[in-house]
Enzyme design. Structure first.
Site, PDB file in Angstrom:
ATOM      1  CG  ASP A 153       2.679 -60.178  11.619  1.00  0.00           C
ATOM      2  OD1 ASP A 153       3.331 -61.346  11.830  1.00  0.00           O
ATOM      3  OD2 ASP A 153       2.944 -58.739  12.246  1.00  0.00           O
ATOM      4  CG  ASP A 155       6.360 -61.438  17.184  1.00  0.00           C
ATOM      5  OD1 ASP A 155       5.650 -62.700  16.693  1.00  0.00           O
ATOM      6  OD2 ASP A 155       6.986 -61.696  17.567  1.00  0.00           O
TER       7      ASP A 155
HETATM    8  P1  IMP Z   1       5.461 -62.575  12.563  1.00  0.00           P
HETATM    9  O1  IMP Z   1       5.682 -60.567  12.962  1.00  0.00           O
HETATM   10  O2  IMP Z   1       4.633 -63.168  13.426  1.00  0.00           O
HETATM   11  O3  IMP Z   1       5.641 -63.109  11.172  1.00  0.00           O
HETATM   12  O4  IMP Z   1       6.423 -63.585  13.185  1.00  0.00           O
HETATM   13  C1  IMP Z   1       8.058 -63.217  13.314  1.00  0.00           C
HETATM   14  C2  IMP Z   1       9.326 -63.503  14.197  1.00  0.00           C
HETATM   15  O5  IMP Z   1       9.113 -65.121  14.940  1.00  0.00           O
HETATM   16  C3  IMP Z   1      10.259 -63.537  13.950  1.00  0.00           C
HETATM   17  O6  IMP Z   1      10.897 -61.590  14.849  1.00  0.00           O
HETATM   18  C4  IMP Z   1      10.975 -64.293  15.292  1.00  0.00           C
HETATM   19  O7  IMP Z   1      11.486 -63.682  16.306  1.00  0.00           O
HETATM   20  C5  IMP Z   1       9.768 -65.428  15.476  1.00  0.00           C
HETATM   21  N1  IMP Z   1      10.155 -67.124  14.683  1.00  0.00           N
HETATM   22  C6  IMP Z   1      10.735 -68.294  15.129  1.00  0.00           C
HETATM   23  N2  IMP Z   1      10.850 -69.351  14.710  1.00  0.00           N
HETATM   24  C7  IMP Z   1      10.927 -68.183  13.454  1.00  0.00           C
HETATM   25  C8  IMP Z   1      11.266 -69.135  11.809  1.00  0.00           C
HETATM   26  O8  IMP Z   1      11.376 -70.235  11.757  1.00  0.00           O
HETATM   27  N3  IMP Z   1      11.236 -67.896  11.146  1.00  0.00           N
HETATM   28  C9  IMP Z   1      10.928 -66.029  11.340  1.00  0.00           C
HETATM   29  N4  IMP Z   1      10.940 -66.485  12.637  1.00  0.00           N
HETATM   30  C10 IMP Z   1      10.509 -66.634  13.841  1.00  0.00           C
HETATM   31 MG    MG Z   2       4.758 -59.020  12.693  1.00  0.00          MG
END
Ligand code: IMP
Ligand code: MG
Length: 416
Positions: A153, A155
């Site tokens: 993942d 973030d």
């Molecule tokens: P992950 O933790 O890598 O899955 O990223 C999640 C974060 O990506 C979300 O909290 C958003 O801030 C950002 N984000 C940017 N574009 C999108 C999208 O199209 N769908 C969902 N999250 C997005």
């Molecule tokens: Mg995450």
């Protein structure tokens, strides 16, 4: 839905991991019976050491029994009968396990690091058990097989929430090590952009380092891919592209089931989700704006504002329930989640994302794939769905990801 229902069920029960809570309850018994909070021991006295050793053995016994229940559940799984295992009776939300979990060895390993048995006042916690489960998963993965694909993942797992993967991130040399060992790497993120430059912006530290690395062959560099929007956009490392990523044709990775996702259904689902988000914005007076994309719709905070955790959770649950109860929501998979300071509803989910990565690399088995993420609660979390596609490890910050990768390396070396 009454308020009490929301508090007791919708928020609390979905905010707990039943399996971890159940193990915590089992370990609480020896803790309560053996701990001596009123005794005036010197913390390093021999009597305390003896007590700790006894408590340790009790904890280990319990972990050994849980490991046995998982093996029994796996046997039921093999005959398509996992619904009737004893573990399923005890923990109704339990899913499938793609490998054994070596909980006994993992507890011994982590107890040496975390000194869980030596504590007299603080019982084995959620985090202790989560971390023991991660180690047990790594041990189970490498026991008589090897890890071929690791998906991450973005973030909170690779970098802080909303940040980017910059050149100084200690995870970079670890990912390069994995590539060098011949493992495939996928970054499976909700961040959904249709073009390479936006991913480069978020991941440039890693992409530049892989590009410059003298230790990696071209084939090893080609083993790095990025799946964006949960399961919607696939990019592969490409040193000839200015942003070091190039778009991969859907025919190379789309699963058969995904080919049936029609554009009309996608629009209809996102319209319903958008309407639910707008209702929440006005009902909860959220300082937010709507962001509509081709495969997602979300709300993000207005400049300088933050939404409260309760507002974010309420919004996710409302959106999830609204979409779920619509006809299109039953036809098309989607994922509603709380991104920390935003809420998104994406088409598809990370189970498809990970399965598509496995397919792209020629059909890697679920039992040889590990997804590392931070969002594993059953509602409002997006890594949770990856559990359908592979083994998983649950981290709470990027530092833990680094630790986990070092642990994997150490365990693999010991095995050799
Ligand atoms: P992950 O933790 O890598 O899955 O990223 C999640 C974060 O990506 C979300 O909290 C958003 O801030 C950002 N984000 C940017 N574009 C999108 C999208 O199209 N769908 C969902 N999250 C997005
Ligand atoms: Mg995450």
């Amino acid at each position: 839905m009454t308020t009490r229902y929301r508090v007791e069920y919708a928020l609390k029960s979905h905010r707990r991991d039943q399996f971890i809570e159940w193990i915590k309850g089992l370990l609480a018994v020896p803790f309560v019976l053996h701990s001596q909070p009123t005794a005036h021991y010197q913390e390093n006295s021999p009597s305390l050491a003896l007590l700790a050793a006894r408590t340790h053995e009790r904890y280990v016994d319990i972990m050994h029994d849980v490991e046995g229940l998982i093996n029994d559940h796996r046997n039921h799984q093999k005959s398509d009968n996992s619904g009737r295992s004893k573990l399923k009776l005890l923990v109704p939300s339990i899913g499938n396990f793609f490998t054994p979990l070596l909980l006994t060895d993992a507890f011994r390993y982590q107890d040496k690091k975390r000194f869980i048995s030596r504590r007299r006042f603080v019982p084995p916690s959620f985090n202790d058990i989560r971390i023991v489960l991660n180690t047990a998963q790594l041990m189970g993965l490498i026991q008589d097989d090897r890890v071929e694909l690791i998906t991450f993942d973005g973030d909170v797992t690779l970098y802080d929430d909303g940040a980017s993967l910059t050149a100084d991130n200690p995870v970079i040399p670890r990912i390069i090590r994995l590539l060098h060992q011949g493992k495939r790497i996928g970054i499976v993120t909700a961040a959904g952009y249709t073009e390479a430059p936006r991913y480069y912006e978020r991941l440039h530290g890693l992409l530049d380092s892989v590009n410059k690395s003298p230790n990696l062959t071209t084939a090893q560099k080609d083993s790095l891919i990025v799946m964006g929007g949960e399961s919607n956009f696939l990019f592969k490392f490409d040193s000839s592209s200015p942003h070091l990523l190039s778009h991969v044709e859907p025919s190379e990775w789309l699963l058969d089931e995904m080919k049936l996702w029609g554009e009309e259904d996608i629009t209809e689902l996102l319209d319903i989700a958008e309407a639910a988000l707008r209702d929440c914005m006005s009902n909860l007076n959220l300082p937010a704006a709507i962001l509509r994309k081709t495969r997602a719709v979300g709300i993000y905070p207005l400049d300088g504002k933050r939404m409260q955790r309760e507002q974010l959770e309420e919004t996710v649950l409302v959106a999830q329930q609204t979409v779920e109860s619509s006809p299109v929501g039953r036809r098309l998979p989607f994922c509603a989640f709380n991104g920390g300071n935003d809420v998104f509803i994406d088409i598809g989910d990370k189970s498809y994302g990970v399965l598509a990565c496995q397919r792209y690399f020629g059909g890697i088995d679920r039992s040889r794939t590990l997804h590392i993420g931070d969002q594993f609660l059953s509602a409002g979390s997006n890594d949770f769905k990856a559990r359908l596609a592979c083994t998983t490890a649950w981290v709470s910050n990027p530092g833990e990801t680094v630790q986990l990768l070092d642990e994997l390396d150490e365990l693999e070396r010991e095995k050799k």
